[in-house]
Scaffold this motif. Sequence first.
Motif, PDB file in Angstrom:
ATOM      1  N   GLU A 246     -18.946  -7.954   3.503  1.00  0.00           N
ATOM      2  CA  GLU A 246     -18.328  -9.258   3.814  1.00  0.00           C
ATOM      3  C   GLU A 246     -16.812  -8.936   3.361  1.00  0.00           C
ATOM      4  O   GLU A 246     -16.897  -8.523   2.087  1.00  0.00           O
ATOM      5  N   LEU A 247     -15.875  -9.222   4.034  1.00  0.00           N
ATOM      6  CA  LEU A 247     -14.524  -9.454   3.403  1.00  0.00           C
ATOM      7  C   LEU A 247     -14.320 -10.749   2.717  1.00  0.00           C
ATOM      8  O   LEU A 247     -14.536 -11.841   3.440  1.00  0.00           O
ATOM      9  N   ARG A 248     -13.645 -10.576   1.808  1.00  0.00           N
ATOM     10  CA  ARG A 248     -13.245 -11.558   0.960  1.00  0.00           C
ATOM     11  C   ARG A 248     -11.898 -11.536   0.435  1.00  0.00           C
ATOM     12  O   ARG A 248     -11.284 -10.548   0.496  1.00  0.00           O
ATOM     13  N   THR A 249     -11.236 -12.712   0.034  1.00  0.00           N
ATOM     14  CA  THR A 249      -9.972 -12.910  -0.487  1.00  0.00           C
ATOM     15  C   THR A 249     -10.006 -13.328  -1.942  1.00  0.00           C
ATOM     16  O   THR A 249     -10.672 -14.381  -2.454  1.00  0.00           O
ATOM     17  N   TYR A 250      -9.370 -12.695  -2.971  1.00  0.00           N
ATOM     18  CA  TYR A 250      -9.070 -12.986  -4.337  1.00  0.00           C
ATOM     19  C   TYR A 250      -7.667 -13.309  -4.610  1.00  0.00           C
ATOM     20  O   TYR A 250      -6.454 -12.565  -4.397  1.00  0.00           O
ATOM     21  N   ARG A 251      -7.481 -14.654  -5.411  1.00  0.00           N
ATOM     22  CA  ARG A 251      -6.063 -14.452  -5.995  1.00  0.00           C
ATOM     23  C   ARG A 251      -5.791 -13.588  -7.107  1.00  0.00           C
ATOM     24  O   ARG A 251      -6.466 -13.475  -7.905  1.00  0.00           O
ATOM     25  N   VAL A 252      -4.812 -12.537  -7.336  1.00  0.00           N
ATOM     26  CA  VAL A 252      -4.883 -11.379  -8.284  1.00  0.00           C
ATOM     27  C   VAL A 252      -4.558 -12.301  -9.346  1.00  0.00           C
ATOM     28  O   VAL A 252      -4.844 -11.548 -10.647  1.00  0.00           O
ATOM     29  N   ASP A 253      -3.816 -13.391  -9.725  1.00  0.00           N
ATOM     30  CA  ASP A 253      -3.475 -13.955 -10.893  1.00  0.00           C
ATOM     31  C   ASP A 253      -4.369 -14.372 -11.580  1.00  0.00           C
ATOM     32  O   ASP A 253      -4.520 -14.950 -12.705  1.00  0.00           O
ATOM     33  N   ARG A 254      -5.693 -14.546 -10.953  1.00  0.00           N
ATOM     34  CA  ARG A 254      -6.906 -14.872 -11.329  1.00  0.00           C
ATOM     35  C   ARG A 254      -7.949 -13.636 -11.890  1.00  0.00           C
ATOM     36  O   ARG A 254      -9.040 -13.938 -12.357  1.00  0.00           O
ATOM     37  N   VAL A 255      -7.340 -12.698 -11.756  1.00  0.00           N
ATOM     38  CA  VAL A 255      -8.267 -11.140 -12.076  1.00  0.00           C
ATOM     39  C   VAL A 255      -7.882 -11.163 -13.557  1.00  0.00           C
ATOM     40  O   VAL A 255      -6.730 -11.037 -13.878  1.00  0.00           O
ATOM     41  N   VAL A 256      -8.911 -10.737 -14.288  1.00  0.00           N
ATOM     42  CA  VAL A 256      -8.787 -10.657 -15.652  1.00  0.00           C
ATOM     43  C   VAL A 256      -9.167  -9.082 -16.185  1.00  0.00           C
ATOM     44  O   VAL A 256      -8.945  -8.953 -17.390  1.00  0.00           O
ATOM     45  N   GLY A 257      -9.342  -8.451 -15.324  1.00  0.00           N
ATOM     46  CA  GLY A 257      -9.793  -7.117 -15.506  1.00  0.00           C
ATOM     47  C   GLY A 257     -10.095  -6.259 -14.463  1.00  0.00           C
ATOM     48  O   GLY A 257     -10.621  -6.903 -13.305  1.00  0.00           O
TER      49      GLY A 257
END
Length: 335
Positions: free
Chosen positions: A182-193
């Motif tokens: 599945e393709l998903r989308t993530y906000r990069v500023d919520r990535v913590v690692g």
Amino acid sequence: MLLLLQAREVMTAAELARELEVSERTVYRDVVALSAAGVPVYADRGRAGGYRLLGGYRTRLTGMTRDDAEALFLAGLPGPAGDMGLADAVAAAELKLLAALPPGLRDAPTRTGQRFHLDVPGWYAQRRPPPWLAELAGAVWRDRVVTLRYRRRDDEVSRRVSPYGLVLKSGIWYLVGRVDDELRTYRVDRVVGVEPHDESFDREPDFDLAAYWQAQAESFLRGMLRAEVRLRLSPVGLRRLRHHADIPFGYAEAVAAAGEPDGQGWVTTRLPVESVDVAYSQLLGLGPEVEVLDPPDLRVRLADAASRTAALYRGRPAGAVPAGVDGPPDREGQR
């Protein structure tokens, strides 16, 4: 060094050393290496001297027009490229292009910079890239699998992601990646690692990041329209609705659903909205150019707002304080 000499024609050893961040001794050594490789570089002595290439030696781009050259320099976004850790690569590419351009087109970057500037972030957004953006950009370039630690509400989740691409939207970076099938989308500023892996992945050869993003954005906006109001609009109200409906799809559907005008030119239609509260804020700005027919509670709220607004102006001179009020509120809201 070769590209710099092609672009600037003459440079001293000190200038070359400063530009390339090396010692002058390294410059002398590399000049000898260029000469040994058959590049016709020579030195002019004196105050206006320096290293030159003999006879206009250069790699030329053929068929390049001024419009082509200026468009190429406009295509780069130095801010976002720098955020992704690609500032040096962009600068090197521009230098190579500049060195290969004919003399009559070497003012292309200056002309472009004087005429166009793309300021991507929103007005109130801080100009600071997300902390893990450069690592994600590297994984995107190399098609390397990563493990993301991602902040979701008050929780933190971990996902093994094949990073397909990065998108900058209104100053916010998003990562598009595949999780399982599945393709998903993530906000990069919520990535913590970000934990990079040596494992690479194979992306679908027909994957189109721009087309995927457009489809996702449209789906997201349509999914926000969870409610509907029925209303009457004057000709002025129908024209102004475009500027008050936050989501363009809502306005387009309202125009498409509009019936025939009545004797006063008013039309009855349906407007998809995010919520009744959002509709209240949007339609309040249309004032007497709109009448809500349904839902009843929104009609009551707008009628009450109109009544209270009219009471502010009816039978009282400008600046007069209503009875029972000691004076205008101060900055903290105290009388």
